[in-house]
Design a protein around this motif. Sequence first.
Motif, short mmCIF file in Angstrom:
data_model
loop_
_atom_site.label_atom_id
_atom_site.label_comp_id
_atom_site.label_asym_id
_atom_site.label_seq_id
_atom_site.Cartn_x
_atom_site.Cartn_y
_atom_site.Cartn_z
N ARG A 196 -8.07 -3.72 5.95
CA ARG A 196 -8.58 -4.26 7.22
C ARG A 196 -8.27 -5.73 7.41
NH1 ARG A 196 -13.67 -6.76 6.16
NH2 ARG A 196 -14.43 -6.36 4.03
N HIS A 197 -7.87 -6.42 6.36
CA HIS A 197 -7.52 -7.84 6.46
C HIS A 197 -6.07 -8.05 6.87
CE1 HIS A 197 -11.33 -9.23 4.95
NE2 HIS A 197 -11.23 -8.46 3.88
N TYR A 198 -5.29 -6.98 6.96
CA TYR A 198 -3.86 -7.11 7.24
C TYR A 198 -3.58 -7.01 8.74
CZ TYR A 198 -3.01 -6.73 2.25
OH TYR A 198 -2.99 -6.96 0.89
N ASP A 199 -2.61 -7.79 9.20
CA ASP A 199 -2.35 -7.79 10.64
C ASP A 199 -0.96 -7.32 11.04
OD1 ASP A 199 -1.68 -11.38 11.19
OD2 ASP A 199 -0.88 -9.94 9.74
N SER A 200 -0.06 -7.18 10.12
CA SER A 200 1.29 -6.68 10.41
C SER A 200 1.73 -5.75 9.30
CB SER A 200 2.28 -7.84 10.54
OG SER A 200 1.99 -8.66 11.63
N TRP A 201 2.47 -4.73 9.68
CA TRP A 201 2.95 -3.74 8.71
C TRP A 201 4.41 -3.40 8.99
CZ3 TRP A 201 -0.25 -2.37 4.79
CH2 TRP A 201 -1.62 -2.58 4.96
N PHE A 261 0.86 -1.18 0.00
CA PHE A 261 0.00 0.00 0.00
C PHE A 261 0.90 1.23 0.00
CE2 PHE A 261 -4.34 -1.51 1.08
CZ PHE A 261 -4.07 -2.84 1.28
N ARG A 262 0.39 2.32 -0.48
CA ARG A 262 1.15 3.56 -0.39
C ARG A 262 0.29 4.63 0.28
NH1 ARG A 262 1.39 4.24 -6.80
NH2 ARG A 262 -0.68 5.10 -7.20
N GLN A 263 0.97 5.53 0.95
CA GLN A 263 0.33 6.60 1.69
C GLN A 263 0.87 7.93 1.19
OE1 GLN A 263 -1.75 5.97 4.61
NE2 GLN A 263 -2.22 8.14 4.71
N SER A 264 -0.03 8.84 0.83
CA SER A 264 0.39 10.18 0.42
C SER A 264 -0.59 11.18 0.99
CB SER A 264 0.45 10.29 -1.10
OG SER A 264 -0.84 10.15 -1.66
N ARG A 275 -4.24 6.46 1.97
CA ARG A 275 -3.69 5.13 1.75
C ARG A 275 -4.38 4.46 0.57
NH1 ARG A 275 -3.75 1.12 6.76
NH2 ARG A 275 -5.99 1.42 6.49
N GLU A 276 -3.56 3.90 -0.29
CA GLU A 276 -4.07 3.23 -1.48
C GLU A 276 -3.44 1.84 -1.60
OE1 GLU A 276 -4.32 6.00 -5.21
OE2 GLU A 276 -2.40 6.33 -4.24
N PHE A 277 -4.21 0.91 -2.04
CA PHE A 277 -3.70 -0.41 -2.38
C PHE A 277 -2.91 -0.30 -3.69
CE2 PHE A 277 -3.36 -4.87 -2.90
CZ PHE A 277 -3.73 -5.18 -4.21
N PRO A 309 -3.30 -12.60 6.49
CA PRO A 309 -3.43 -14.02 6.79
C PRO A 309 -4.52 -14.71 6.00
CG PRO A 309 -3.23 -12.72 8.80
CD PRO A 309 -3.44 -11.76 7.68
N ARG A 310 -4.13 -15.73 5.30
CA ARG A 310 -5.08 -16.59 4.56
C ARG A 310 -5.99 -15.79 3.63
NH1 ARG A 310 -4.50 -17.83 9.57
NH2 ARG A 310 -6.36 -16.67 10.22
N CYS A 311 -5.47 -14.69 3.13
CA CYS A 311 -6.28 -13.82 2.26
C CYS A 311 -6.56 -14.48 0.92
CB CYS A 311 -5.58 -12.49 2.02
SG CYS A 311 -6.08 -11.19 3.17
N ILE A 312 -7.79 -14.39 0.51
CA ILE A 312 -8.11 -14.78 -0.86
C ILE A 312 -7.76 -13.61 -1.77
CG2 ILE A 312 -9.89 -16.41 -0.16
CD1 ILE A 312 -11.99 -14.31 -0.83
#
Length: 125
Positions: free
Chosen positions: A110-115, A37-40, A45-47, A99-102
Amino acid sequence: QVQLEESGGGWVQPGGSLRLSCVASERTFSGNGVGWFRQSPAKGREFVAGINQSGSSNIANAAKGRFTISRDRAKNTVYLQMNNLNEDDSGVYYCGTCPRCIWSSLPQARHYDSWGQGTQVTVSS
């Protein structure tokens, strides 16, 4: 939580290329999707791109044809190859684990747990 570290950012002129790397502190990529993702200030924040545990990639429309995402399981590293960069690509790029993302979940933060801490990309002439 997994420790992630991004690298490879920097300054580049429009039309140039950069390759970002995301390294995990432990062997966790095998069971997780990984996304960038990028943040500006202008866009928030954008995927950008993601790859699931099966190796299927999901690329944002703005990046299709220019960016590719890949993973090296032996090095526990995910790469984002960015070509033909333009000024709209500037920002801080973060990688995260999903985790286990389709495939269809990869663009949703919101599906991400670590950055990671992020790496700055600046595209300007």
